[in-house]
Enzyme design. Sequence first.
Site, PDB file in Angstrom:
ATOM      1  N   ARG A  77       0.853  -1.187   0.000  1.00 25.10           N
ATOM      2  CA  ARG A  77       0.000   0.000   0.000  1.00 25.10           C
ATOM      3  C   ARG A  77       0.889   1.238   0.000  1.00 25.10           C
ATOM      4  O   ARG A  77       1.729   1.414   0.893  1.00 25.10           O
ATOM      5  CB  ARG A  77      -0.901   0.009   1.240  1.00 25.10           C
ATOM      6  N   HIS A 121      -2.956  10.992   0.619  1.00 24.70           N
ATOM      7  CA  HIS A 121      -2.394  10.779   1.955  1.00 24.70           C
ATOM      8  C   HIS A 121      -1.746  12.097   2.394  1.00 24.70           C
ATOM      9  O   HIS A 121      -0.547  12.170   2.657  1.00 24.70           O
ATOM     10  CB  HIS A 121      -1.413   9.602   1.942  1.00 24.70           C
ATOM     11  N   GLU A 166      -7.503   8.593   6.195  1.00 25.37           N
ATOM     12  CA  GLU A 166      -7.793   9.215   7.491  1.00 25.37           C
ATOM     13  C   GLU A 166      -8.317  10.650   7.378  1.00 25.37           C
ATOM     14  O   GLU A 166      -7.628  11.610   7.757  1.00 25.37           O
ATOM     15  CB  GLU A 166      -6.548   9.183   8.387  1.00 25.37           C
ATOM     16  N   ASN A 296      -7.370   1.858   9.856  1.00 24.06           N
ATOM     17  CA  ASN A 296      -6.055   2.083  10.445  1.00 24.06           C
ATOM     18  C   ASN A 296      -6.233   2.074  11.953  1.00 24.06           C
ATOM     19  O   ASN A 296      -7.023   2.856  12.489  1.00 24.06           O
ATOM     20  CB  ASN A 296      -5.486   3.443  10.023  1.00 24.06           C
ATOM     21  N   TYR A 298      -4.348   2.217  15.720  1.00 21.68           N
ATOM     22  CA  TYR A 298      -3.168   2.419  16.558  1.00 21.68           C
ATOM     23  C   TYR A 298      -3.490   2.473  18.041  1.00 21.68           C
ATOM     24  O   TYR A 298      -2.716   2.020  18.863  1.00 21.68           O
ATOM     25  CB  TYR A 298      -2.440   3.728  16.182  1.00 21.68           C
ATOM     26  N   GLU A 358      -3.566  -0.105   8.063  1.00 15.64           N
ATOM     27  CA  GLU A 358      -2.396   0.299   8.854  1.00 15.64           C
ATOM     28  C   GLU A 358      -2.546  -0.238  10.260  1.00 15.64           C
ATOM     29  O   GLU A 358      -3.615  -0.128  10.867  1.00 15.64           O
ATOM     30  CB  GLU A 358      -2.272   1.834   8.969  1.00 15.64           C
TER      31      GLU A 358
HETATM   32  C1  FCB Z   1      -1.300   7.252  10.614  1.00 18.22           C
HETATM   33  C2  FCB Z   1      -0.909   7.776   9.249  1.00 18.22           C
HETATM   34  C3  FCB Z   1       0.424   7.263   8.747  1.00 18.22           C
HETATM   35  C4  FCB Z   1       1.446   7.191   9.860  1.00 18.22           C
HETATM   36  C5  FCB Z   1       0.892   6.468  11.058  1.00 18.22           C
HETATM   37  C6  FCB Z   1       1.869   6.300  12.201  1.00 18.22           C
HETATM   38  O1  FCB Z   1      -2.204   8.108  11.208  1.00 18.22           O
HETATM   39  O2  FCB Z   1      -1.890   7.436   8.300  1.00 18.22           O
HETATM   40  O3  FCB Z   1       0.830   8.092   7.701  1.00 18.22           O
HETATM   41  O4  FCB Z   1       1.920   8.423  10.163  1.00 18.22           O
HETATM   42  O5  FCB Z   1      -0.241   7.142  11.528  1.00 18.22           O
END
Ligand code: FCB
Length: 457
Positions: A77, A121, A166, A296, A298, A358
């Site tokens: 990607r 992006h 995002e 995505n 995190y 992600e």
């Molecule tokens: C996400 C982004 C990616 C990267 C990660 C750590 O929010 O999409 O570009 O910075 O965080």
Amino acid sequence: MPHISFPARFVWGAATSAYQIEGACNEDGKGPSIWDTFCRMPGKIDNSATGEITCDHYHHWQEDIAWMKALNLQAYRFSIAWPRILPQGRGDINPSGLDFYDRLVDGLLEAGIQPYATLYHWDLPQALQDAGGWTERCTAEAFTGYTDAVTRCLGDRVKHWMTINEPWVSAFLGHERGVHAPGWQDTGAAVRAAHHLLLAHGWSVPLIRRNSPGAQVGIALDIVPTEPASPSFADELAARREDGLHNRWFLDPLFGRSYPTDIVDDFCRQQAWPEALIQPGDMQAIAVPVDFLGINYYTRAIVRASIPESDNLPPTNQYADPSEWMEGGWADNYPQGLYNLLTRLRDDYPIPPIYITENGASYNDAPDAQGCVNDTRRIAYIESHLQHALRAAQSGVPLAGYFVWSLFDNFEWARGYTMRFGLVWVDYTTQQRIPKASALWYRDGIAAWRAHHHPVA
Ligand code: FCB
């Protein structure tokens, strides 16, 4: 290794984005982007870093494809830099810009790697920003011209497209909190930007389908599962509001429910609801069915209600201290959150197949005396997240693939080079790449999965 428990049609990949890895900011006719500009503003980026060179992928792309192949990736990607294709954002196409991605896509296919391309992006052409950027509806119109140019050229070979990465980050970190480009601090502007980003998505989907027959089209959202810090009514309410601002604000309109009224009311109370924002047909355009949803993941948010400064304002939220922060301090290591968010999507929305577009961790392990990067914490992170993703898949979430963020250490936006997310370590001085222990572990997991599901006859 949890890999082999995933189904035979699963897709294993890794992700990057243009501004974070390409470098070559002024080469071959590329126009400036809002990140080129933002990086020059004093105090915006840690150590005044820029993406001018970063991993220099623009010149190392062949070697980089070889790394992907060596790691057994089935899919890659990446994103396309709008200002390389249309230096002014609209108008004349820069053929050298298209050529770069043309060669990259051919190289990937030759290596047996499926390209998953993101159109936006975050690197908006500066010329469009000068005319108001995403706060103006005409930027969404310009995006359709850009989409058309890219998909006409690559649509015969790229069969997985993501429109926007995002949109919450782009709209709210960029226009309300001011920590990302273009660095505004105006809630009304953020609401406008969010609407126009979604419009850009909705208007582009049919164009992509026209230019790229048989392609799968989606959008990548950063969904943050929210939890109240306590069972108190106030904290529950604050968590629901945070979920509305970050998640429902995008999911609801994409799934045809328009904007969530509780949050619209909040914006109205703050006098941040722009007049004449929604025009006839907008919400239908945004709700165009997609072939997949990119997620995505995190971090979760633990939300506590703070005391309102005035009775007219809704409580402002704070993230409570999560148990374990990753290096860099904006995300916690909470794999259960991935299960929670995937099953919540299954329960609350008529979801299409989902790719985790992600997921990854910033741990700054460096090469040891032998030149090995022994990032055991990253292995544990990915392994535990895969286990929770698997649990979600086994309970009916249509999970189609998983992309590690990131293939390489790279320019991490406002945090510059202070955070390393890569499977592959990068020496930014020499441009040497060293696969970390996690890269080898991921490679072996994919090999085991392949041997299990697709043994060579
Ligand atoms: C996400 C982004 C990616 C990267 C990660 C750590 O929010 O999409 O570009 O910075 O965080």
